[in-house]
Write a protein that holds these residues in place. Structure first.
Motif, PDB file in Angstrom:
ATOM      1  N   PRO A  34       0.799  -1.234   0.000  1.00  0.00           N
ATOM      2  CA  PRO A  34       0.000   0.000   0.000  1.00  0.00           C
ATOM      3  C   PRO A  34       0.826   1.275   0.000  1.00  0.00           C
ATOM      4  N   SER A  35       1.948   1.284   0.732  1.00  0.00           N
ATOM      5  CA  SER A  35       2.740   2.529   0.769  1.00  0.00           C
ATOM      6  C   SER A  35       3.362   2.792  -0.592  1.00  0.00           C
ATOM      7  N   SER A  36       3.933   1.765  -1.210  1.00  0.00           N
ATOM      8  CA  SER A  36       4.623   2.048  -2.476  1.00  0.00           C
ATOM      9  C   SER A  36       3.652   2.224  -3.634  1.00  0.00           C
ATOM     10  N   PHE A  53       8.459  -3.220  -8.959  1.00  0.00           N
ATOM     11  CA  PHE A  53       8.823  -4.622  -9.155  1.00  0.00           C
ATOM     12  C   PHE A  53       8.306  -5.411  -7.956  1.00  0.00           C
ATOM     13  N   GLU A  54       7.382  -6.299  -8.195  1.00  0.00           N
ATOM     14  CA  GLU A  54       6.684  -7.021  -7.118  1.00  0.00           C
ATOM     15  C   GLU A  54       6.936  -8.529  -7.242  1.00  0.00           C
ATOM     16  N   ARG A  55       7.399  -9.091  -6.160  1.00  0.00           N
ATOM     17  CA  ARG A  55       7.760 -10.515  -6.158  1.00  0.00           C
ATOM     18  C   ARG A  55       6.557 -11.437  -6.427  1.00  0.00           C
ATOM     19  N   GLY A  61       0.545  -6.367  -1.570  1.00  0.00           N
ATOM     20  CA  GLY A  61       1.229  -6.687  -0.313  1.00  0.00           C
ATOM     21  C   GLY A  61       0.280  -7.209   0.738  1.00  0.00           C
ATOM     22  N   GLY A  62       0.391  -6.652   1.947  1.00  0.00           N
ATOM     23  CA  GLY A  62      -0.395  -7.133   3.086  1.00  0.00           C
ATOM     24  C   GLY A  62      -1.810  -6.589   3.132  1.00  0.00           C
ATOM     25  N   THR A  63      -2.232  -5.888   2.077  1.00  0.00           N
ATOM     26  CA  THR A  63      -3.571  -5.294   2.120  1.00  0.00           C
ATOM     27  C   THR A  63      -4.669  -6.350   2.049  1.00  0.00           C
ATOM     28  N   SER A 127      11.376 -10.496  -8.810  1.00  0.00           N
ATOM     29  CA  SER A 127      12.020 -10.265  -7.510  1.00  0.00           C
ATOM     30  C   SER A 127      13.267  -9.419  -7.688  1.00  0.00           C
ATOM     31  N   VAL A 128      13.463  -8.519  -6.744  1.00  0.00           N
ATOM     32  CA  VAL A 128      14.700  -7.737  -6.748  1.00  0.00           C
ATOM     33  C   VAL A 128      15.695  -8.487  -5.883  1.00  0.00           C
ATOM     34  N   GLU A 129      16.802  -8.905  -6.497  1.00  0.00           N
ATOM     35  CA  GLU A 129      17.750  -9.725  -5.744  1.00  0.00           C
ATOM     36  C   GLU A 129      18.997  -8.958  -5.333  1.00  0.00           C
ATOM     37  N   SER A 173      12.493  -5.126   5.012  1.00  0.00           N
ATOM     38  CA  SER A 173      13.386  -4.075   4.468  1.00  0.00           C
ATOM     39  C   SER A 173      14.499  -4.684   3.611  1.00  0.00           C
ATOM     40  N   GLU A 174      14.119  -5.438   2.613  1.00  0.00           N
ATOM     41  CA  GLU A 174      15.127  -6.223   1.882  1.00  0.00           C
ATOM     42  C   GLU A 174      16.197  -5.373   1.203  1.00  0.00           C
ATOM     43  N   ILE A 175      15.793  -4.233   0.685  1.00  0.00           N
ATOM     44  CA  ILE A 175      16.761  -3.418  -0.072  1.00  0.00           C
ATOM     45  C   ILE A 175      17.705  -2.684   0.882  1.00  0.00           C
ATOM     46  N   GLY A 224       6.690   2.910   4.307  1.00  0.00           N
ATOM     47  CA  GLY A 224       5.887   1.844   4.917  1.00  0.00           C
ATOM     48  C   GLY A 224       6.613   1.087   6.020  1.00  0.00           C
ATOM     49  N   MET A 225       6.312  -0.202   6.145  1.00  0.00           N
ATOM     50  CA  MET A 225       6.905  -1.011   7.217  1.00  0.00           C
ATOM     51  C   MET A 225       8.409  -1.132   7.069  1.00  0.00           C
ATOM     52  N   SER A 226       8.906  -0.969   5.853  1.00  0.00           N
ATOM     53  CA  SER A 226      10.352  -1.025   5.671  1.00  0.00           C
ATOM     54  C   SER A 226      11.011   0.128   6.419  1.00  0.00           C
ATOM     55  N   TYR A 234       7.527   0.947  16.207  1.00  0.00           N
ATOM     56  CA  TYR A 234       6.600  -0.102  16.668  1.00  0.00           C
ATOM     57  C   TYR A 234       5.682  -0.550  15.539  1.00  0.00           C
ATOM     58  N   ARG A 235       5.161  -1.790  15.624  1.00  0.00           N
ATOM     59  CA  ARG A 235       4.182  -2.267  14.632  1.00  0.00           C
ATOM     60  C   ARG A 235       2.782  -1.836  15.051  1.00  0.00           C
ATOM     61  N   MET A 236       1.848  -1.942  14.100  1.00  0.00           N
ATOM     62  CA  MET A 236       0.511  -1.380  14.371  1.00  0.00           C
ATOM     63  C   MET A 236      -0.639  -2.271  13.953  1.00  0.00           C
ATOM     64  N   GLY A 237      -0.374  -3.446  13.372  1.00  0.00           N
ATOM     65  CA  GLY A 237      -1.468  -4.322  12.974  1.00  0.00           C
ATOM     66  C   GLY A 237      -2.247  -3.764  11.790  1.00  0.00           C
ATOM     67  N   PRO A 238      -3.518  -4.174  11.650  1.00  0.00           N
ATOM     68  CA  PRO A 238      -4.256  -3.889  10.405  1.00  0.00           C
ATOM     69  C   PRO A 238      -4.861  -2.494  10.309  1.00  0.00           C
TER      70      PRO A 238
HETATM   71  C1  48H Z   1      10.156  -7.686  -5.111  1.00  0.00           C
HETATM   72  C2  48H Z   1       9.386  -7.671  -2.944  1.00  0.00           C
HETATM   73  C3  48H Z   1      10.682  -7.948  -2.452  1.00  0.00           C
HETATM   74  C4  48H Z   1      11.732  -8.088  -3.400  1.00  0.00           C
HETATM   75  C5  48H Z   1       9.341  -7.834  -0.757  1.00  0.00           C
HETATM   76  O1  48H Z   1       4.445  -5.494   3.259  1.00  0.00           O
HETATM   77  P1  48H Z   1       3.752  -4.662   2.248  1.00  0.00           P
HETATM   78  O2  48H Z   1       2.269  -4.664   2.260  1.00  0.00           O
HETATM   79  O3  48H Z   1       4.323  -3.166   2.312  1.00  0.00           O
HETATM   80  P2  48H Z   1       3.885  -1.831   3.063  1.00  0.00           P
HETATM   81  O4  48H Z   1       5.022  -1.432   3.922  1.00  0.00           O
HETATM   82  O5  48H Z   1       3.421  -0.867   2.055  1.00  0.00           O
HETATM   83  O6  48H Z   1       2.629  -2.206   3.976  1.00  0.00           O
HETATM   84  C6  48H Z   1       2.782  -2.905   5.148  1.00  0.00           C
HETATM   85  C7  48H Z   1       1.456  -3.562   5.560  1.00  0.00           C
HETATM   86  O7  48H Z   1       0.998  -4.413   4.547  1.00  0.00           O
HETATM   87  C8  48H Z   1       1.711  -4.341   6.803  1.00  0.00           C
HETATM   88  O8  48H Z   1       2.363  -5.381   6.710  1.00  0.00           O
HETATM   89  C9  48H Z   1       1.319  -3.830   8.092  1.00  0.00           C
HETATM   90  C10 48H Z   1       0.513  -2.585   8.213  1.00  0.00           C
HETATM   91  N1  48H Z   1       1.688  -4.505   9.153  1.00  0.00           N
HETATM   92  C11 48H Z   1       1.485  -4.135  10.489  1.00  0.00           C
HETATM   93  C12 48H Z   1       1.836  -5.262  11.439  1.00  0.00           C
HETATM   94  O9  48H Z   1       1.780  -5.010  12.661  1.00  0.00           O
HETATM   95  O10 48H Z   1       2.151  -6.382  10.994  1.00  0.00           O
HETATM   96  O11 48H Z   1       4.210  -5.101   0.793  1.00  0.00           O
HETATM   97  C13 48H Z   1       5.558  -5.330   0.493  1.00  0.00           C
HETATM   98  C14 48H Z   1       5.603  -5.995  -0.869  1.00  0.00           C
HETATM   99  C15 48H Z   1       5.069  -7.443  -0.841  1.00  0.00           C
HETATM  100  O12 48H Z   1       4.067  -7.562  -1.819  1.00  0.00           O
HETATM  101  C16 48H Z   1       6.282  -8.303  -1.180  1.00  0.00           C
HETATM  102  O13 48H Z   1       5.969  -9.417  -1.963  1.00  0.00           O
HETATM  103  C17 48H Z   1       7.153  -7.316  -1.928  1.00  0.00           C
HETATM  104  O14 48H Z   1       6.956  -6.081  -1.257  1.00  0.00           O
HETATM  105  N2  48H Z   1       8.595  -7.608  -1.865  1.00  0.00           N
HETATM  106  N3  48H Z   1       9.118  -7.541  -4.246  1.00  0.00           N
HETATM  107  N4  48H Z   1      11.437  -7.959  -4.718  1.00  0.00           N
HETATM  108  N5  48H Z   1      12.984  -8.357  -3.014  1.00  0.00           N
HETATM  109  N6  48H Z   1      10.629  -8.043  -1.100  1.00  0.00           N
END
Ligand code: 48H
Length: 260
Positions: A34-36, A53-55, A61-63, A127-129, A173-175, A224-226, A234-238
């Motif tokens: 969602p952030s990106s 670039f999405e794996r 993502g987590g949406t 995937s970004v490696e 935070s892979e990158i 975002g979470m990265s 801190y984390r925040m859930g949904p």
């Molecule tokens: C290609 C990759 C690689 C890679 C990962 O986790 P995301 O949804 O990202 P955010 O930060 O925009 O949103 C976070 C939110 O979904 C979340 O997890 C929350 C709010 N958690 C709170 C909590 O308490 O748990 O998406 C990241 C995307 C994913 O689709 C991965 O597949 C992708 O990045 N990704 N794509 N190359 N190396 N690494």
């Protein structure tokens, strides 16, 4: 004319054109969360050449999964303008003024469509490696097909060159990890390293996600979470307002930098 051949060659031709045009970018975004996706939409609207670039096969993502697979998420007042700009509907939570629920499938699909229809290109199952780290600068991404990565096939990657790289890879935070550990870059944090995500504390996590959204090394941004993981938030859930606001903020920072 053999329609079977027409279909296949049209796909190969248009995909090749799309990929070739994405080999030189203003902004290369890793991860389609969602952030990106919010950032991609705003960057593309500002006229920058941007690709995500999405794996996974499905960006978002987590949406999609909402809270524990209950496919609803929560967003607070301060981010409603972003939902509205994507046309995502929301309902107030009566017992908690300032918070709203929304359908996570509607949100994921609207964010994806908003980014693509604004001109951002999304490459899924890629995937970004690695990063390009040349003459002391982060200058792009090293990409490969996700099935190649998953099967552990020994296949050399291709390279994308960009003026800015955005880490939107979520919790791991892979990158930033590649930058810190492999390129041995000193990140713009207290220790120069990744501080690591802290446990659940909703309001603190929501605020720090936005605060921690920044450039961590010349040309290397996190959202975002990265960003939260890099700077030890801190984390925040949904609850997703912080993710949307982080995407909005990072797009502004990148536009400011690239248009300076
Ligand atoms: C290609 C990759 C690689 C890679 C990962 O986790 P995301 O949804 O990202 P955010 O930060 O925009 O949103 C976070 C939110 O979904 C979340 O997890 C929350 C709010 N958690 C709170 C909590 O308490 O748990 O998406 C990241 C995307 C994913 O689709 C991965 O597949 C992708 O990045 N990704 N794509 N190359 N190396 N690494």
């Amino acid at each position: 004319m053999l329609i079977e051949n027409v279909i296949s060659s049209a796909i190969v031709r248009s995909f090749s054109k799309k990929l070739e045009q994405a080999l030189l970018l203003d902004v290369a975004i890793v991860g389609g969360g969602p952030s990106s996706l919010t950032a991609a939409r705003d960057l593309a609207r500002a006229g920058l050449k941007v690709a995500v670039f999405e794996r996974k096969l499905a960006p978002g993502g987590g949406t999609w999964g909402g809270g524990m697979l209950f496919n609803e998420v929560v967003v607070q007042d301060s981010a409603l303008h972003i939902l509205d700009s994507f046309g995502i509907r929301h309902q107030p939570i009566e017992s908690a003024g300032g918070y709203h629920t929304l359908d996570s499938v509607e949100m994921a699909s609207a964010l994806i469509y908003g980014a693509v229809s604004s001109g951002a290109k999304i490459f899924n199952a890629v995937s970004v490696e690695d990063i390009v780290f040349k003459e002391g600068k982060v200058g792009g991404l090293v990409i490969n097909w996700t099935p190649v990565e998953r099967l552990g096939m020994h296949v050399d990657p291709l390279t994308v060159i960009s003026r800015a790289v955005l880490d939107g890879t979520g919790h791991p935070s892979e990158i930033m990890k590649l930058a810190s550990e492999k390129a041995q870059i000193r990140l713009n944090t207290e220790t120069g390293k990744i501080l690591g995500e802290k446990p659940m504390w909703v309001d603190s996590g929501e605020a720090s996600t936005v605060e921690n959204t920044q450039e961590y090394y010349p040309g290397l941004f996190a959202c975002g979470m990265s960003a939260n993981n890099v700077a030890g938030g801190y984390r925040m859930g949904p609850i997703f307002g912080g993710m949307l606001l982080s995407g909005e903020k990072v797009a502004k920072l990148i536009i400011q930098k690239l248009k300076a």
